[in-house]
Scaffold this motif. Structure first.
Motif, PDB file in Angstrom:
ATOM      1  N   SER A  22     -23.584  13.745  17.838  1.00 17.56           N
ATOM      2  CA  SER A  22     -23.219  14.860  16.958  1.00 17.56           C
ATOM      3  C   SER A  22     -21.898  15.502  17.348  1.00 17.56           C
ATOM      4  O   SER A  22     -21.377  16.334  16.594  1.00 17.56           O
ATOM      5  CB  SER A  22     -24.326  15.923  16.966  1.00 17.56           C
ATOM      6  OG  SER A  22     -25.523  15.413  16.411  1.00 17.56           O
ATOM      7  N   THR A  23     -21.354  15.139  18.508  1.00 17.01           N
ATOM      8  CA  THR A  23     -20.039  15.672  18.868  1.00 17.01           C
ATOM      9  C   THR A  23     -18.991  15.266  17.842  1.00 17.01           C
ATOM     10  O   THR A  23     -17.947  15.918  17.722  1.00 17.01           O
ATOM     11  CB  THR A  23     -19.581  15.172  20.253  1.00 17.01           C
ATOM     12  OG1 THR A  23     -19.566  13.735  20.257  1.00 17.01           O
ATOM     13  CG2 THR A  23     -20.522  15.659  21.347  1.00 17.01           C
ATOM     14  N   SER A  24     -19.260  14.206  17.102  1.00 18.73           N
ATOM     15  CA  SER A  24     -18.311  13.765  16.068  1.00 18.73           C
ATOM     16  C   SER A  24     -18.058  14.860  15.035  1.00 18.73           C
ATOM     17  O   SER A  24     -16.978  14.934  14.438  1.00 18.73           O
ATOM     18  CB  SER A  24     -18.836  12.506  15.375  1.00 18.73           C
ATOM     19  OG  SER A  24     -20.101  12.750  14.776  1.00 18.73           O
ATOM     20  N   ILE A  25     -19.048  15.737  14.839  1.00 17.63           N
ATOM     21  CA  ILE A  25     -18.902  16.814  13.858  1.00 17.63           C
ATOM     22  C   ILE A  25     -17.884  17.845  14.327  1.00 17.63           C
ATOM     23  O   ILE A  25     -17.253  18.520  13.508  1.00 17.63           O
ATOM     24  CB  ILE A  25     -20.274  17.470  13.596  1.00 17.63           C
ATOM     25  CG1 ILE A  25     -21.251  16.430  13.030  1.00 17.63           C
ATOM     26  CG2 ILE A  25     -20.161  18.649  12.640  1.00 17.63           C
ATOM     27  CD1 ILE A  25     -22.665  16.949  12.818  1.00 17.63           C
ATOM     28  N   THR A  26     -17.688  17.951  15.639  1.00 16.05           N
ATOM     29  CA  THR A  26     -16.727  18.936  16.148  1.00 16.05           C
ATOM     30  C   THR A  26     -15.298  18.601  15.734  1.00 16.05           C
ATOM     31  O   THR A  26     -14.412  19.464  15.818  1.00 16.05           O
ATOM     32  CB  THR A  26     -16.802  19.048  17.680  1.00 16.05           C
ATOM     33  OG1 THR A  26     -16.406  17.796  18.276  1.00 16.05           O
ATOM     34  CG2 THR A  26     -18.216  19.396  18.128  1.00 16.05           C
ATOM     35  N   SER A  27     -15.071  17.376  15.303  1.00 15.49           N
ATOM     36  CA  SER A  27     -13.733  17.012  14.825  1.00 15.49           C
ATOM     37  C   SER A  27     -13.352  17.820  13.589  1.00 15.49           C
ATOM     38  O   SER A  27     -12.163  17.932  13.255  1.00 15.49           O
ATOM     39  CB  SER A  27     -13.675  15.512  14.504  1.00 15.49           C
ATOM     40  OG  SER A  27     -14.558  15.184  13.433  1.00 15.49           O
ATOM     41  N   GLN A  28     -14.347  18.414  12.913  1.00 16.48           N
ATOM     42  CA  GLN A  28     -14.077  19.212  11.718  1.00 16.48           C
ATOM     43  C   GLN A  28     -13.375  20.527  12.055  1.00 16.48           C
ATOM     44  O   GLN A  28     -12.825  21.180  11.163  1.00 16.48           O
ATOM     45  CB  GLN A  28     -15.385  19.504  10.983  1.00 16.48           C
ATOM     46  CG  GLN A  28     -16.082  18.269  10.456  1.00 16.48           C
ATOM     47  CD  GLN A  28     -15.200  17.482   9.499  1.00 16.48           C
ATOM     48  OE1 GLN A  28     -14.693  18.021   8.515  1.00 16.48           O
ATOM     49  NE2 GLN A  28     -15.005  16.209   9.795  1.00 16.48           N
TER      50      GLN A  28
END
Length: 227
Positions: A161-167
């Motif tokens: 879910s760290t991928s969402i922090t790219s937002q």
């Protein structure tokens, strides 16, 4: 239509991929370490004799578990900044992850605590163990041992879910990949590469969690019980 793969175009950016992977791991380790402590404390609070404490923790858990992670990140990074509470991207990302993983950990650990037979607690009290010893040795450690596979799965999901922090422009693995594909216009190859990196990180975390389990759960190791 024939697509020609060109992974060589990504070679100049290998350090960026590596730095993104390191950032992802750092965010995960910090969030999991703090979130585990918060989750355990919340699980204990859910069993408290004080109704107001149970209610407060219950509200926190329900809010987090019933709202999208991306909304939580936007609330912390954009929402709080609108009232003057600004924070760096990395800190905001980890803060959101801690809040999220803490709520899910609390429910997982609480489920393990509920599985402890009351007779074991009564026996511990009869032996004269203190309340702290009972919680540590009779309730908490056996509970964590019982739900350890579920906990590790939740932690790995948090890493993904760290991928969402790219937002919010975090320089995690996905954030780095978004920048690289905009430079090279090789989107297909870029996301194939980070998918492979995520797989490697996942298996490294599984190996690490397994090693931790061997160290802190010697009873299972001696009995040969799967971890």
């Amino acid at each position: 239509m024939h697509y020609q793969f060109d992974f060589e175009a990504l070679l100049p950016y290998w350090q960026s991929f590596l730095q993104g992977a390191v950032t992802t791991i750092e965010m995960t380790v910090v969030a999991v370490a703090i979130g585990l402590v918060i989750g355990v404390l919340c699980a204990i609070a859910r069993r408290s004799a004080y109704p107001w404490l149970r209610l407060a923790v219950g509200i926190y858990i329900e809010i987090v578990r019933n709202t999208p992670f991306i909304v939580q990140i936007f609330f912390i990074f954009f929402g709080l900044s609108s009232i003057g509470l600004t924070m760096p991207v990395f800190f905001a990302s980890v803060f959101a992850m801690v809040i999220n993983v803490g709520a899910y950990t609390a429910e997982i650990v609480r489920a393990g605590m509920e599985a402890v037979h009351p007779g074991q607690i009564e026996a511990a009290e009869a032996l004269g163990l203190s309340r702290f010893q009972i919680y540590r040795d009779i309730i908490l450690m056996p509970s964590i041992e019982r739900v350890y596979p579920a906990l590790t799965s939740q932690f790995i999901l948090m890493m993904l879910s760290t991928s969402i922090t790219s937002q919010i422009s975090a320089e995690d693995l996905t954030g780095v990949a978004n920048n690289i594909q905009s430079y090279t216009f090789r989107s297909f190859e870029t996301y194939i590469v980070i998918a492979a990196i995520y797989l490697v990180i996942t298996y490294l975390l599984r190996f690490g969690f397994h090693a931790i389990a061997l160290a802190i759960f010697p009873r299972r190791r001696k009995l040969g019980t799967p971890l």
